[in-house]
Design a protein around this motif. Structure first.
Motif, PDB file in Angstrom:
ATOM      1  N   GLN A   1       0.825  -1.210   0.000  1.00 37.08           N
ATOM      2  CA  GLN A   1       0.000   0.000   0.000  1.00 37.08           C
ATOM      3  C   GLN A   1       0.860   1.262   0.000  1.00 37.08           C
ATOM      4  N   ASP A   2       1.972   1.224   0.728  1.00 36.54           N
ATOM      5  CA  ASP A   2       2.888   2.364   0.743  1.00 36.54           C
ATOM      6  C   ASP A   2       3.498   2.614  -0.633  1.00 36.54           C
ATOM      7  N   LYS A   3       3.611   1.556  -1.412  1.00 30.83           N
ATOM      8  CA  LYS A   3       4.256   1.648  -2.734  1.00 30.83           C
ATOM      9  C   LYS A   3       3.278   2.044  -3.831  1.00 30.83           C
ATOM     10  N   TYR A   4       2.019   1.624  -3.711  1.00 29.16           N
ATOM     11  CA  TYR A   4       1.034   1.846  -4.772  1.00 29.16           C
ATOM     12  C   TYR A   4      -0.160   2.615  -4.224  1.00 29.16           C
ATOM     13  N   ASP A   5      -0.344   3.858  -4.704  1.00 26.47           N
ATOM     14  CA  ASP A   5      -1.409   4.678  -4.145  1.00 26.47           C
ATOM     15  C   ASP A   5      -2.794   4.268  -4.623  1.00 26.47           C
ATOM     16  N   ILE A   6      -2.877   3.291  -5.542  1.00 29.57           N
ATOM     17  CA  ILE A   6      -4.204   2.801  -5.925  1.00 29.57           C
ATOM     18  C   ILE A   6      -4.782   1.861  -4.875  1.00 29.57           C
ATOM     19  N   ILE A   7      -3.965   1.445  -3.904  1.00 32.74           N
ATOM     20  CA  ILE A   7      -4.513   0.667  -2.780  1.00 32.74           C
ATOM     21  C   ILE A   7      -5.029   1.658  -1.756  1.00 32.74           C
TER      22      ILE A   7
ATOM     23  N   ARG B   1      -7.875  -3.896   4.965  1.00 28.60           N
ATOM     24  CA  ARG B   1      -8.735  -4.186   6.109  1.00 28.60           C
ATOM     25  C   ARG B   1      -8.964  -5.691   6.239  1.00 28.60           C
ATOM     26  N   GLY B   2      -9.600  -6.065   7.322  1.00 30.20           N
ATOM     27  CA  GLY B   2      -9.957  -7.458   7.559  1.00 30.20           C
ATOM     28  C   GLY B   2      -9.323  -8.001   8.817  1.00 30.20           C
ATOM     29  N   ARG B   3      -9.718  -9.222   9.156  1.00 33.91           N
ATOM     30  CA  ARG B   3      -9.225  -9.892  10.358  1.00 33.91           C
ATOM     31  C   ARG B   3      -8.862 -11.330  10.017  1.00 33.91           C
ATOM     32  N   GLY B   4      -7.857 -11.843  10.725  1.00 34.23           N
ATOM     33  CA  GLY B   4      -7.483 -13.228  10.548  1.00 34.23           C
ATOM     34  C   GLY B   4      -7.092 -13.510   9.113  1.00 34.23           C
ATOM     35  N   ALA B   5      -7.649 -14.576   8.566  1.00 31.59           N
ATOM     36  CA  ALA B   5      -7.392 -14.944   7.174  1.00 31.59           C
ATOM     37  C   ALA B   5      -8.556 -14.515   6.295  1.00 31.59           C
ATOM     38  N   MET B   6      -9.112 -13.346   6.618  1.00 30.79           N
ATOM     39  CA  MET B   6     -10.197 -12.716   5.861  1.00 30.79           C
ATOM     40  C   MET B   6      -9.776 -11.271   5.624  1.00 30.79           C
ATOM     41  N   ILE B   7      -8.861 -11.084   4.661  1.00 29.73           N
ATOM     42  CA  ILE B   7      -8.181  -9.814   4.443  1.00 29.73           C
ATOM     43  C   ILE B   7      -8.516  -9.293   3.049  1.00 29.73           C
ATOM     44  N   ALA B   8      -8.575  -7.970   2.906  1.00 32.08           N
ATOM     45  CA  ALA B   8      -8.891  -7.381   1.611  1.00 32.08           C
ATOM     46  C   ALA B   8      -8.148  -6.071   1.413  1.00 32.08           C
ATOM     47  N   ILE B   9      -7.935  -5.732   0.127  1.00 41.04           N
ATOM     48  CA  ILE B   9      -7.459  -4.413  -0.246  1.00 41.04           C
ATOM     49  C   ILE B   9      -8.449  -3.827  -1.244  1.00 41.04           C
ATOM     50  N   GLU B  10      -8.776  -2.551  -1.051  1.00 40.43           N
ATOM     51  CA  GLU B  10      -9.705  -1.855  -1.933  1.00 40.43           C
ATOM     52  C   GLU B  10      -8.919  -0.959  -2.876  1.00 40.43           C
ATOM     53  N   LEU B  11      -9.142  -1.116  -4.182  1.00 37.70           N
ATOM     54  CA  LEU B  11      -8.380  -0.377  -5.182  1.00 37.70           C
ATOM     55  C   LEU B  11      -9.186   0.822  -5.701  1.00 37.70           C
ATOM     56  N   VAL B  12      -8.496   1.936  -5.820  1.00 38.52           N
ATOM     57  CA  VAL B  12      -9.121   3.199  -6.219  1.00 38.52           C
ATOM     58  C   VAL B  12      -8.292   3.850  -7.327  1.00 38.52           C
TER      59      VAL B  12
ATOM     60  N   VAL C   1       3.753 -13.175  -5.688  1.00 38.78           N
ATOM     61  CA  VAL C   1       3.052 -13.164  -6.973  1.00 38.78           C
ATOM     62  C   VAL C   1       2.132 -11.942  -7.053  1.00 38.78           C
ATOM     63  N   LEU C   2       1.440 -11.651  -5.948  1.00 39.76           N
ATOM     64  CA  LEU C   2       0.561 -10.479  -5.912  1.00 39.76           C
ATOM     65  C   LEU C   2       1.339  -9.200  -6.156  1.00 39.76           C
ATOM     66  N   GLU C   3       2.496  -9.088  -5.495  1.00 41.80           N
ATOM     67  CA  GLU C   3       3.314  -7.902  -5.658  1.00 41.80           C
ATOM     68  C   GLU C   3       3.787  -7.760  -7.108  1.00 41.80           C
ATOM     69  N   GLU C   4       4.169  -8.875  -7.730  1.00 45.44           N
ATOM     70  CA  GLU C   4       4.571  -8.850  -9.132  1.00 45.44           C
ATOM     71  C   GLU C   4       3.404  -8.413 -10.033  1.00 45.44           C
ATOM     72  N   ALA C   5       2.194  -8.827  -9.672  1.00 44.09           N
ATOM     73  CA  ALA C   5       1.021  -8.445 -10.472  1.00 44.09           C
ATOM     74  C   ALA C   5       0.807  -6.937 -10.414  1.00 44.09           C
ATOM     75  N   PHE C   6       1.006  -6.340  -9.253  1.00 44.87           N
ATOM     76  CA  PHE C   6       0.891  -4.881  -9.154  1.00 44.87           C
ATOM     77  C   PHE C   6       1.979  -4.208  -9.981  1.00 44.87           C
ATOM     78  N   GLY C   7       3.162  -4.791  -9.999  1.00 47.10           N
ATOM     79  CA  GLY C   7       4.252  -4.236 -10.771  1.00 47.10           C
ATOM     80  C   GLY C   7       3.976  -4.237 -12.272  1.00 47.10           C
TER      81      GLY C   7
END
Length: 449
Positions: free
Chosen positions: A365-371, A375-386, A441-447
């Motif tokens: 999130q610090d690297k990509y301002d579109i995040i 949010r979320g708890r445990g293994a129920m985590i999400a990022i909202e893209l803008v 893999v996720l980080e590479e996808a953002f790249g």
């Protein structure tokens, strides 16, 4: 790290040997197109051959990292030893008698476990069903029988199922409701405390949202007409929204003060997914009724309504049930899944997954301002893209990241009212090395954006 549960013959690794989808999956996809109704969509058109721990192996031999768990179903893995062993034994004894005809111990044992595990020390009873939508629909029936009232209150961004009544309860039009009306009456929708998008900001979100919701119920419906208030403690399909702290207790208190049955829809958030047995526990909520499904039985179809005994007993004899509700094989699987959750302390594992994911995703999130939000708890985590520099939803980037992840062998899911949320639901038994590789893999996808 190897998987914590499931068949040891399935290597816990990402392995890409063909394009995604491969030739065998493409052949099967052609058969699907010819034989399966077009309304049954597919997130990732690879056909599974085996699955367990944190991976899914497809028919072409590709091994994919699983950040979906079949939409929060296979929390103990898709081939957990205790689930397979117990279900196999039950299959050999009998597959079905119908509990309403000749009952069996497994159904009773699952209800006993639910009474012990769900919040509160009051007397509880349960009824078992096949799916989350069935559980929610029966919770409404039970609440109406108990209160002798008709109205049901639900919340913006909420999701509760695909049957006629639960479509009415669900907020999002596409793809869940469009063209399928008319819907069941006496359903009223009020605001939820969505901190990231609250007009005055997060600081007063809980207080203002609760006040608005209560005012709308009071003016537009009348508390004396409300049978049930239904809410997901973490809103699932709507975007993994955690209601701002204090909102849920305020709504629960209003329900109690007005004789309204408070229903926690824990279908996606239950069974260790958020780092507690149930997400209600994070704010010490004791719902009158809890609906469960998904993670309850390690992948077999089972659902439940559990709640205060006097409320559960309000429906007349024969008023609850169904031919397959509480199927004996599914009940055996549920007892195996719950055993696995206890034996492996999957609440602690979910908390560890949260720690790893939030550390990595915060850096992203610090690297990509579109995040815009994490949010979320445990293994129920999400990022909202803008869109950069705004809070305008960015479903295009969300779809592009998901597509890049899929091509690289990471199964991720999207959600959100605006289609701009990447949600992460890894099996709670996933190894940490595999989890971190998936985040790579996720980080590479953002790249690649």
């Amino acid at each position: 790290m190897t998987e914590l549960s499931g068949g040891p013959s399935l290597p816990q690794e990402r392995r890409i040997v063909t394009a995604i989808p491969g030739p065998k999956s493409q052949e099967l996809l052609a058969r699907k197109t010819a034989a399966v109704a077009a309304g049954v969509g597919t997130v990732m058109p690879v056909f599974a051959a085996r699955a367990g721990g944190g991976v899914i192996e497809d028919v072409d031999g590709n091994s994919l990292i699983d950040f979906g768990s079949g939409i929060a179903v296979t929390s103990v893995g898709a081939s957990a030893e205790a689930v397979v062993r117990r279900a196999t034994a039950q299959l050999a004894d009998f597959t079905h008698t119908c509990f309403m005809v000749t009952p069996y111990e497994g159904y009773v044992a699952v209800c006993e476990e639910l009474a012990a595990l769900t919040p509160g020390d009051h007397p509880k009873k349960s009824a078992l069903f096949n799916s989350g939508a069935e559980a929610v629909e029966n919770a409404v029936k039970i609440a109406r029988a108990y209160t002798k009232r008709q109205a049901v209150v639900v919340f913006d961004h909420g999701y509760h199922g695909r049957t006629n009544l639960t479509m009415a309860l669900t907020a999002k039009n596409m793809p869940y409701k469009h063209g399928f009306g008319p819907f069941a009456p006496e359903v009223y929708r009020v605001p939820v405390a969505y901190a990231y998008r609250w007009p005055t900001g997060p600081d007063h979100c809980a207080e203002e949202a609760a006040a608005q919701a209560i005012d709308m119920i009071t003016k537009q419906v009348g508390p004396d007409n409300v049978a049930a208030i239904i809410i997901e403690p973490v809103l699932g399909e709507g975007g993994f929204i955690e209601p701002a702290p204090g909102f849920l207790p305020r709504i629960a208190a209003f329900a109690k003060d007005n004789g309204i049955v408070f229903v926690a829809d824990e279908i996606q958030s239950g069974f260790c997914r958020t780092g507690q047995w149930f997400a209600s526990e994070h704010e010490n909520l004791v719902p009158d009724l809890i609906t469960t499904a998904k993670g309850i039985a390690g992948g077999l179809p089972l659902a439940a309504v559990t709640g205060r005994a006097e409320i559960m007993d309000a429906a007349h004899a024969g008023g609850l049930g169904g031919t397959y509700g509480g199927n004996p094989v599914a009940c055996a699987a549920a007892l195996g899944a719950i055993q696995t959750m206890r034996d492996l302390d999957l609440n602690a594992k979910a908390q560890r997954i949260e720690q790893i994911m939030k550390t990595r995703l915060t850096a992203l999130q610090d690297k990509y301002d579109i995040i815009g939000d994490l949010r979320g708890r445990g293994a129920m985590i999400a990022i909202e893209l803008v869109k950069s520099g705004t809070k305008n939803p960015n479903p295009e980037a969300t779809a592009a990241v998901a597509k890049a992840c899929h091509a690289a062998g990471l199964l991720v899911l999207t959600c959100g009212t605006y289609g701009n949320v990447l949600r992460f639901l890894p099996p709670l038994v996933i190894g940490e090395e595999l989890l971190n590789e998936g985040l790579d893999v996720l980080e590479e996808a953002f790249g690649q954006l």
